[in-house]
Scaffold this active site. Sequence first.
Site: not given
Ligand code: CP
Length: 306
Positions: A132, A223, A291, A102, A129, A263
């Site tokens: 997701q 989001d 997830r 990430r 992403h 998300c």
């Molecule tokens: N939706 C998502 O990626 O959540 P986090 O940032 O908590 O991993």
Amino acid sequence: MAVLIGRDLLSLADFSPTELQELLQLAIQLKSQQLKLRCNKVLGLLFSKASTRTRVSFTVAMYQLGGQVIDLNPNVTQVSRGEPIQDTARVLDRYLDILAIRTFAQQDLEVFANHATIPVINALTDAEHPCQILADLLTIQECFGRLADLTLTYVGDGNNVANSLMLGCALAGMNVRVATPPGYEPDAKIVEQARAIAGGKTEVLLTHDPELAAKEASVLYTDVWASMGQEQEADNRMPIFQPYQISEQMLSLANQDAIVLHCLPAHRGEEITEEVIEGSQSRVWDQAENRLHAQKALLAGILGAE
Ligand code: CP
């Protein structure tokens, strides 16, 4: 899913429509425990941004597959002290079986993947992403029994989630509409990629009109209005994004059986109202659970779990 063994997932566009469909089927089988897979491998999590869902769901997925996880917080590695990505990649390559990253720039992820022979997964960049969206599509498939020809409407910031949703919907044969304020549209190159995947058979629509976008949609999705790293812009964005809030009024424009996805984390009263996120059409908690199942299928496919 022999076809996924050893593969990277840097962008959803790395998958073909068939591979995506098969991955979702595998996730359904794993979730129902109709199928149990095991692999004795080690996953590294190199996360330069905060995460609850992605970090925990990857960790639990790997444990449930019988593997191990090492949390490589950059603050406790040499990454935060400036060790070049290329060097870190070549060293981690010698220890780990798979790595989820990430980070900020998609290009950093690509440099990492180019210097590692192990599979690299995009666990969120500023551009995409993909993990997701695997969970999102799994949730939609569960709710409607199909994906093809459904319409998903995303309202809000044209961010990484919007980018990956366009690719995921195009691959799944869904129509996708993205309604943003002027100046906040999704990445133009990814819009073109999604349209090329859709091949004119389904819609990839960009608009500034949230009401037009919401009409007769099967899925309404949003989001936060300011993503990680954009917090200083949050106050300025508030009035600009207000017409894009998912409210009861906006939901009334969608199909009667429409579902609402987010998300998470959510800012109630900003991009979504309390009534909608806690309402009967919200599926955000199933979406968050998925997830785990989607990423377990992804890990199992890439690692050749048996
Ligand atoms: N939706 C998502 O990626 O959540 P986090 O940032 O908590 O991993």
